[in-house]
Write a protein that holds these residues in place. Sequence first.
Motif, PDB file in Angstrom:
ATOM      1  N   UNK A 183     -26.282  -8.069 -80.524  1.00 16.81           N
ATOM      2  CA  UNK A 183     -26.374  -7.024 -81.556  1.00 16.81           C
ATOM      3  C   UNK A 183     -26.658  -5.630 -81.024  1.00 16.81           C
ATOM      4  N   UNK A 184     -26.374  -5.414 -79.732  1.00 15.50           N
ATOM      5  CA  UNK A 184     -26.685  -4.105 -79.129  1.00 15.50           C
ATOM      6  C   UNK A 184     -25.409  -3.390 -78.691  1.00 15.50           C
ATOM      7  N   UNK A 185     -25.564  -2.124 -78.420  1.00 19.24           N
ATOM      8  CA  UNK A 185     -24.463  -1.332 -77.842  1.00 19.24           C
ATOM      9  C   UNK A 185     -25.040  -0.337 -76.843  1.00 19.24           C
ATOM     10  N   UNK A 186     -24.227  -0.002 -75.829  1.00 16.98           N
ATOM     11  CA  UNK A 186     -24.631   1.045 -74.875  1.00 16.98           C
ATOM     12  C   UNK A 186     -24.257   2.408 -75.464  1.00 16.98           C
ATOM     13  N   UNK A 187     -23.216   2.406 -76.288  1.00 21.49           N
ATOM     14  CA  UNK A 187     -22.770   3.604 -77.017  1.00 21.49           C
ATOM     15  C   UNK A 187     -22.428   4.763 -76.081  1.00 21.49           C
ATOM     16  N   UNK A 188     -21.814   4.415 -74.955  1.00 17.12           N
ATOM     17  CA  UNK A 188     -21.304   5.458 -74.048  1.00 17.12           C
ATOM     18  C   UNK A 188     -19.797   5.221 -73.937  1.00 17.12           C
ATOM     19  N   UNK A 189     -19.039   6.082 -74.593  1.00 20.18           N
ATOM     20  CA  UNK A 189     -17.602   5.839 -74.691  1.00 20.18           C
ATOM     21  C   UNK A 189     -16.793   7.045 -74.204  1.00 20.18           C
TER      22      UNK A 189
END
Length: 550
Positions: A183-189
């Motif tokens: 349920x996590x993300x690094x959120x670096x795109x």
Amino acid sequence: MTGARSWWGWGLEEAAYEGEALAGIGGMLAHRFEVEASSPVDPVDPTGVALPAPRVQLPEALADLASRDAVDRLRHGHGASFREVVRALHGDVPRPPDLVVRPRHRDDVARILDWCSDAGVVCVPWGGGTSVVGGVTPPSEPSISLDLERLDAVLEIDQVSGHAHIEGGAMGPAIEARLADVGLTFRHFPQSWEFSTLGGWIATRAGGHFATGPTHIDDLVAAIGAETPTGRWASRRLPGSGAGPSPDRWLLGSEGTLGVITDAWVRVQPRPTSRVQATARFVTFDQGLDAVRALTRDGLLPANCRLLDPVEATLAGAAPPDCTHTLLLLGFEAPERDLTAETNHALELIRGQGGEVVDGPTARRGDATGTATGGAGAWREAFLRGPYLRDAVARLGGIAETFETACTWDRAHELVATLRETAQRAATEVCGGAVVSVRTTHAYPDGVAPYLTVIAPGPRTTGRPGPAVGRAQAAAWDEVKVAVSEVIDAASATITHHHAVGRDHRTWYDRQRPDPFARALRAARSELDPAGILNPGVLTDAAVGPRSNA
Ligand SMILES: Cc1cc2nc3c(=O)[nH]c(=O)nc-3n(C[C@H](O)[C@H](O)[C@H](O)COP(=O)(O)OP(=O)(O)OC[C@H]3O[C@@H](n4cnc5c(N)ncnc54)[C@H](O)[C@@H]3O)c2cc1C
């Protein structure tokens, strides 16, 4: 990621424009620039390119990590800038590494660096090879390309602190897939996310595509582990620390010159489930800039805050071809929070700057990454296809490349106007015509990052396809790039906001950074890498050159 990677251009071979789609792009270029439609060049067969024999050989204990394969060496002989890609298309890769070496774990990295130092062989760290600034291009000395693809694991997740420990060679999709399981993300795109690595992002201070808030890798790193030629460098994992200059900040942006980043602890977060998007339009780009400034000065942190001039909006399909307005694609997202109040406030500020809301606000709930609709959805699709379009234009003999910078708000309007005019003039002089588009990628309370795309018909060349044609296209772009870089420098803006320095930006970076800092950087390099083997020529001249006794 499935399918074969292109050895010369972007991404997956199967995703490239071919056949009718490629001919259609050729037709559009011919129509727009009033030139005869060109037949697309086919990439040369890489197995037919003659390469010099490797000049070095790893010792027996490391030999099974090395590849001498010609196509592997060709692919590691260039990065992903237009100037390198258009030459590779024609088989023109002047300095392939002698070997491609793939360590299995960080101890291998240390042993390889030891050997390189003893043998005087250059080591060019390679993440995904998506550098657009000549950061992975080997120099003329004997060299290895150190490809970190086997160091690709998510080693540990600390759910309590919101940290993940990830190896340096892990690419975007693998990182997100593993984090999504919990349920996590690094959120670096970054746009190159699919094919670039954590180590590469750290080494280049990459910028993700979110416009505000923690989107730069700098803000997402909690600790870094690296192997240097003189020993291991590992910082403590901390939420913050005032203990002297930050060791992580030294490695951020080090571009493979201080050590090889083997792993890092990064900040991860719950996946967003609450989103709102809206599109506004302005009569002028300057009005749009004022609106973006108003939003950021007010402390709002939109995930998407992309200002597109009419050319960019049209190219991306976010607006019809006759669009004369500037568009602002606005989006907020949060793990759960209701976003109505901040969206309404943002729209009020936009209207106050003369903006007209033409789409939305539309709210969505649920794990909906990549489901933007309307102008934002069209723009996202074009954003992901952009690098394939660039390769298509390269095959059609044209020019398609981007450049970026950042400056404070007091200079933003003038700089954007001057850059647009300069790019248009320089490309028209060299190629006879050009389309120049402008967008902003990142916005801050004190300034903005403009990003420009140049598409041009390419220099007129005669004769059969071959290296000379690719070199002429690359040289034409170089002329445009020099012209705009001089404007950036004269405005005291930065030569790069997120693309890094590499070899290509050295002239302007050398003017931008303070001299004592350059001396300190060179001294650090020579302390960590006394034999001068790590990426010489990138960022600074090495304090000592690599001495080849291989
Ligand atoms: C189509 C396209 C879109 C892009 N979009 C973005 C974007 O949105 N944002 C952005 O910031 N950049 C972008 N870039 C530039 C590029 O993707 C970034 O610089 C990226 O961070 C490079 O990562 P990589 O893993 O491919 O590194 P590489 O290209 O392999 O290497 C980049 C540099 O870092 C060094 N390096 C790589 N790995 C390591 C390591 N483990 N340890 C030490 N040094 C290392 C290399 O020697 C080199 O100097 C884009 C490039 C392309 C071609």
